[in-house]
Design a protein around this motif. Structure first.
Motif, mmCIF file in Angstrom:
data_model
loop_
_atom_site.group_PDB
_atom_site.id
_atom_site.type_symbol
_atom_site.label_atom_id
_atom_site.label_comp_id
_atom_site.label_asym_id
_atom_site.label_seq_id
_atom_site.Cartn_x
_atom_site.Cartn_y
_atom_site.Cartn_z
ATOM 1 N N GLU A 1 0.786 -1.244 -0.049
ATOM 2 C CA GLU A 1 0.136 -0.092 0.051
ATOM 3 C C GLU A 1 0.814 1.109 0.027
ATOM 4 N N ARG A 2 2.038 1.084 0.501
ATOM 5 C CA ARG A 2 2.877 2.259 0.639
ATOM 6 C C ARG A 2 3.748 2.693 -0.848
ATOM 7 N N GLY A 3 3.357 1.543 -1.633
ATOM 8 C CA GLY A 3 4.159 1.796 -3.219
ATOM 9 C C GLY A 3 5.680 1.133 -3.096
ATOM 10 N N MET A 4 5.968 0.390 -1.930
ATOM 11 C CA MET A 4 7.257 -0.265 -1.678
ATOM 12 C C MET A 4 7.128 -1.727 -2.542
ATOM 13 N N ILE A 5 8.157 -1.822 -3.173
ATOM 14 C CA ILE A 5 8.450 -3.181 -3.783
ATOM 15 C C ILE A 5 8.733 -4.416 -2.720
ATOM 16 N N VAL A 6 7.820 -5.234 -2.640
ATOM 17 C CA VAL A 6 8.086 -6.403 -1.639
ATOM 18 C C VAL A 6 8.396 -7.743 -2.459
ATOM 19 N N PHE A 7 8.195 -7.769 -3.718
ATOM 20 C CA PHE A 7 8.412 -9.004 -4.634
ATOM 21 C C PHE A 7 8.992 -8.534 -5.848
ATOM 22 N N ILE B 1 1.804 -31.144 -29.960
ATOM 23 C CA ILE B 1 0.785 -30.071 -30.587
ATOM 24 C C ILE B 1 -0.416 -30.949 -30.759
ATOM 25 N N LYS B 2 -0.506 -31.958 -31.320
ATOM 26 C CA LYS B 2 -1.631 -32.804 -31.652
ATOM 27 C C LYS B 2 -2.361 -33.114 -30.480
ATOM 28 N N ASN B 3 -1.706 -33.430 -29.351
ATOM 29 C CA ASN B 3 -2.410 -33.568 -28.256
ATOM 30 C C ASN B 3 -2.840 -32.586 -27.017
ATOM 31 N N ILE B 4 -2.480 -31.275 -27.418
ATOM 32 C CA ILE B 4 -2.836 -30.210 -26.660
ATOM 33 C C ILE B 4 -4.431 -30.144 -26.468
ATOM 34 N N LYS B 5 -4.852 -30.127 -25.025
ATOM 35 C CA LYS B 5 -6.400 -30.008 -24.959
ATOM 36 C C LYS B 5 -6.584 -28.724 -24.373
ATOM 37 N N SER B 6 -6.145 -28.230 -23.534
ATOM 38 C CA SER B 6 -6.417 -26.698 -23.013
ATOM 39 C C SER B 6 -5.988 -25.729 -23.983
ATOM 40 N N PRO B 7 -6.808 -24.753 -24.175
ATOM 41 C CA PRO B 7 -6.461 -23.685 -24.990
ATOM 42 C C PRO B 7 -5.535 -22.589 -24.548
ATOM 43 N N PHE B 8 -5.003 -23.050 -22.901
ATOM 44 C CA PHE B 8 -4.246 -22.102 -22.241
ATOM 45 C C PHE B 8 -2.925 -22.586 -21.991
ATOM 46 N N HIS B 9 -1.907 -21.836 -22.056
ATOM 47 C CA HIS B 9 -0.578 -22.178 -21.155
ATOM 48 C C HIS B 9 -0.644 -21.455 -19.939
ATOM 49 N N PHE B 10 -0.106 -22.242 -19.103
ATOM 50 C CA PHE B 10 0.091 -21.283 -17.667
ATOM 51 C C PHE B 10 1.395 -21.452 -17.254
ATOM 52 N N LEU B 11 1.553 -20.289 -16.546
ATOM 53 C CA LEU B 11 2.903 -19.796 -15.873
ATOM 54 C C LEU B 11 2.514 -19.706 -14.398
ATOM 55 N N ASN B 12 3.038 -20.364 -13.536
ATOM 56 C CA ASN B 12 2.787 -20.380 -11.934
ATOM 57 C C ASN B 12 3.974 -19.818 -11.118
ATOM 58 N N PHE B 13 3.656 -19.243 -10.184
ATOM 59 C CA PHE B 13 4.905 -18.415 -9.416
ATOM 60 C C PHE B 13 4.457 -18.527 -8.320
ATOM 61 N N GLU B 14 5.235 -18.867 -7.101
ATOM 62 C CA GLU B 14 4.889 -18.799 -5.698
ATOM 63 C C GLU B 14 5.196 -17.606 -5.087
ATOM 64 N N ILE B 15 4.393 -16.731 -4.616
ATOM 65 C CA ILE B 15 4.584 -15.442 -4.230
ATOM 66 C C ILE B 15 3.830 -15.347 -2.809
ATOM 67 N N PRO B 16 4.637 -15.746 -1.718
ATOM 68 C CA PRO B 16 3.973 -15.661 -0.384
ATOM 69 C C PRO B 16 3.914 -14.267 -0.068
ATOM 70 N N LEU B 17 2.602 -13.786 0.535
ATOM 71 C CA LEU B 17 2.198 -12.491 0.993
ATOM 72 C C LEU B 17 1.568 -12.331 2.132
ATOM 73 N N GLU B 18 1.783 -11.440 3.303
ATOM 74 C CA GLU B 18 1.237 -11.483 4.165
ATOM 75 C C GLU B 18 -0.139 -10.707 3.974
ATOM 76 N N LYS B 19 -0.753 -10.427 5.078
ATOM 77 C CA LYS B 19 -2.060 -9.774 5.098
ATOM 78 C C LYS B 19 -1.927 -8.277 4.663
ATOM 79 N N GLY B 20 -2.782 -7.934 3.631
ATOM 80 C CA GLY B 20 -2.544 -6.260 3.177
ATOM 81 C C GLY B 20 -3.133 -6.328 1.619
ATOM 82 N N LYS B 21 -3.150 -5.004 1.245
ATOM 83 C CA LYS B 21 -3.503 -4.716 -0.060
ATOM 84 C C LYS B 21 -2.206 -4.489 -1.058
#
Length: 288
Positions: free
Chosen positions: A222-228, A243-263
């Protein structure tokens, strides 16, 4: 009583629609059949609601709207469309234009390269055809050894281009036209980026297709400070079987970002290094 009324209403509606179709002349039915790949849903609905005289005018206007050079007597679009129907029947047999290969041929034109594997590409495989339009493959498979090849989902990019081509009938794919986009979701300390395959431009090398997605993530409190903050590249690579066996229309990128309570405000920027298309988005979240 209400269910009976709904059922009766639905039956009456369907019967009415069928009655309208049955009132079409042979020429009008032939028109609807031939333009099935390029007529829009609204155009078809409008056509069926018109009087016989209005339908005649509709058909004339239908082709006029698609004439790329209205100043000339010829309608190049119409001529090319029916020419491709004839060619599809010659290439794929009687009524070949109604098959998947015929549909793609009509909408996109002849492929730049075409490879046929009537006995499959390896032992236990099905008869397969691979068409290339620029860098991108379109794959057809005869799952029942019947001579009828079905279009496979691939990376969904090709399917999107087929839909676009209903209006343009452009025979070429241009990588520069594909602009990357994505959706964002944060749940249980994980940031998920969802990228439609149809918006991922790929490069071709031998029988493989690949690209690199550069990703920049910044999380501010909320203060504008970069926390990650995280920056890195992800290599996407597929062979034809994948390619022939692709079922989902999307590719997913996942990143673990643990954050404490807040906005927080999350800034994500993706860049496809194949065509340098990029997209930046800001997502506001609240951890309770």
């Amino acid at each position: 009583m209400r269910n009976i009324f709904v059922l009766f209403t639905l039956f009456a509606f369907l019967s009415c629609g069928q009655a309208i179709k049955n009132n079409l002349t042979v020429e009008e039915k032939e028109f609807l059949s031939k333009v099935r790949y390029i007529i829009t849903k609204d155009e078809k609905k409008n056509f069926l609601s018109l009087s016989p005289l209005e339908r005649k005018n509709f058909i004339e206007e239908f082709w006029k709207r698609r004439d790329p050079v209205p100043e000339t007597e010829e309608n190049e679009f119409k001529e090319e469309y029916f020419k491709r129907i004839e060619e599809a029947n010659k290439l794929f047999g009687k009524d070949g234009w109604l098959q998947d290969r015929g549909m793609v041929y009509i909408l996109l034109g002849p492929p730049t390269e075409r490879y046929t594997y009537p006995m499959g590409r390896y032992h236990g495989d099905f008869p397969t055809e691979i068409w290339y339009y620029g860098f991108f493959p379109i794959v057809f498979v005869d799952y029942y050894w019947s001579g009828t090849y079905q279009l496979t989902p691939l990376s969904a990019y090709q399917i999107a281009q087929i839909n676009i081509s209903q209006a343009t009938m452009g025979p070429e794919f241009k990588v520069s036209k594909i602009e990357i986009d994505f959706e964002v979701d944060y749940h249980k300390n994980t940031l998920q980026i969802k990228i439609p395959y149809k918006l991922i431009a790929l490069q071709k090398k031998d029988s493989n297709f690949f690209t690199t997605i550069s990703c920049l993530i910044k999380v501010k409190d909320e203060r504008g400070m970069i926390v990650f903050q995280k920056k890195g590249d992800t290599l996407l690579e597929f062979n034809l079987d994948e390619i022939k066996n692709i079922k989902s229309p999307f590719h997913f990128l996942n990143f673990e970002i643990p954050l404490e309570k807040g906005k927080y405000e999350i800034e994500i920027e993706l860049k496809n290094l194949t065509n340098n298309s990029s997209k930046k988005k800001f997502e506001k979240i609240e951890i309770k």
